[in-house]
Scaffold this motif. Structure first.
Motif, short mmCIF file in Angstrom:
data_model
loop_
_atom_site.label_atom_id
_atom_site.label_comp_id
_atom_site.label_asym_id
_atom_site.label_seq_id
_atom_site.Cartn_x
_atom_site.Cartn_y
_atom_site.Cartn_z
N ASN A 161 10.01 -1.02 4.53
CA ASN A 161 9.37 -0.37 3.72
C ASN A 161 10.00 1.19 3.82
OD1 ASN A 161 7.37 0.02 1.36
ND2 ASN A 161 6.54 -1.88 2.45
N CYS B 60 0.89 -1.22 -0.14
CA CYS B 60 0.13 0.05 0.02
C CYS B 60 1.01 1.23 0.10
CB CYS B 60 -0.90 0.05 1.16
SG CYS B 60 -1.94 -1.56 1.50
N ARG B 61 0.24 2.30 0.07
CA ARG B 61 0.93 3.57 0.10
C ARG B 61 0.00 4.61 0.93
NH1 ARG B 61 6.26 3.66 -1.57
NH2 ARG B 61 5.37 1.82 -0.42
N HIS B 62 0.64 5.27 2.02
CA HIS B 62 -0.33 5.97 2.86
C HIS B 62 0.36 7.43 3.01
CE1 HIS B 62 1.26 3.29 6.10
NE2 HIS B 62 2.25 4.08 5.85
N GLN C 25 8.32 1.77 -3.94
CA GLN C 25 7.43 0.49 -3.58
C GLN C 25 8.27 -0.70 -4.21
OE1 GLN C 25 3.28 0.63 -3.44
NE2 GLN C 25 3.24 -1.49 -4.38
N ASN D 262 1.17 0.02 6.02
CA ASN D 262 2.03 -0.33 4.55
C ASN D 262 2.81 -1.53 4.75
OD1 ASN D 262 4.28 1.48 3.01
ND2 ASN D 262 3.11 -0.24 2.17
N SER E 11 4.52 7.27 2.77
CA SER E 11 5.12 6.30 2.29
C SER E 11 6.34 6.80 1.30
CB SER E 11 4.22 5.23 1.45
OG SER E 11 3.51 4.61 2.36
N ASN F 109 -1.70 -0.22 -6.67
CA ASN F 109 -2.47 -0.13 -5.49
C ASN F 109 -3.88 0.08 -5.83
OD1 ASN F 109 -0.34 -0.40 -3.27
ND2 ASN F 109 0.50 1.10 -4.49
N ARG G 234 -4.73 0.92 -1.55
CA ARG G 234 -4.31 -0.55 -0.88
C ARG G 234 -4.18 -1.29 -2.00
NH1 ARG G 234 -8.17 -5.14 0.06
NH2 ARG G 234 -6.70 -6.65 1.58
N ALA H 248 -4.87 6.85 2.20
CA ALA H 248 -4.24 5.52 2.05
C ALA H 248 -4.91 4.72 0.62
CB ALA H 248 -4.34 4.24 3.05
#
Length: 250
Positions: free
Chosen positions: A200, A2-4, A35, A115, A215, A41, A89, A87
């Motif tokens: 990460n 994921c990214r947030h 990532q 994440n 992230s 995502n 996902r 976020a």
């Protein structure tokens, strides 16, 4: 994967950070830059934000990709907040929970996101899950590793732990039970942000009078700083503190 991103500071439109920047969460949903597991995502997204005078955040979540939700594009253009968490996902494991599995998870004043992925899920965390009160397990929003991580963190918060300690102790406990897990956790109550960098990428963009923890950077501002591996971040509008986290002993 994921990214947030979490933000606290002066009121801004949600889209100013989540949609409009050249490398915002919108773009990270299909083209993340840092990532290293998964390439898209698109298995849901969400944002939680705080309205002035209300400590309990509002939340908007969907099971599909952020780029396909025109209602969110409109909402992000006009809703302004001084604190929010968003976020996108990328599901690590198959599941049928849909929107319920999308971050942010919430309880009371808190917003939470994960994440990463828990190695050996779900068997690796059976003992930790079994140590939680049955009522807390029954209230899990989804049957995912992220939802259980949130239950473990929330249990500590309700016991009186500070946000940073709740994240740090959860990460160490889960890393001991499931070595190799990716455990970047992100938590806010609208005033404070706490986050962990654990296998990460994690970055922060300091003030003045505001801070973003994400992230990866949403733009090329040279003030972005990368968080070292195995580090706890605690931040507010005035200050950012980095605290090393030790890996559990073998």
């Amino acid at each position: 994967m994921c990214r947030h991103l979490a933000y606290v500071g002066g009121p801004v439109a949600l889209g100013e950070l989540l949609v409009r920047p050249p490398h915002a969460l919108l773009r990270q949903s299909w083209e993340p830059r840092t990532q290293d597991s998964g390439v898209v995502n698109a298995d849901g997204f969400g944002v939680g934000w705080y309205a002035e005078g209300d400590p309990v955040p509002a939340r908007y979540r969907r099971a599909g990709p952020i780029w396909g939700d025109l209602s969110f594009a409109d909402l992000a253009r006009v809703v302004r907040a001084g604190a929010f968490l968003g976020a996108v996902r990328g599901a690590t494991f198959p599941g049928a929970d849909g929107e319920a599995a999308a971050a942010p998870f919430t309880a009371g004043p808190w917003l939470f996101s994960h994440n990463g992925a828990v190695e050996g899920w779900p068997d690796s965390l059976t003992a930790l899950a079994g140590a939680l009160p049955a009522g807390e397990l029954l209230r899990l929003e989804a049957r995912s590793d992220s939802a259980l991580l949130w239950a473990l963190v929330l249990h500590r918060l309700r016991a009186g732990d500070a946000p940073g300690a709740a994240l740090a102790d959860t990460v160490r406990e889960v890393a001991a039970a499931a070595p190799g897990s990716r455990l970047n956790l992100l938590l806010t109550d609208g005033d404070l942000i706490a986050a962990t960098a654990w296998r990460n990428s994690l970055w922060y963009l300091p003030g003045p009078g505001r801070v973003a923890v994400a992230s990866e950077p949403y733009d090329d501002d040279p003030r972005w700083r990368e968080v070292p591996e195995h580090t706890l971040v605690t931040a507010d509008r005035a200050d950012v503190t980095l605290t090393p986290l030790k890996e559990p002993s073998a």
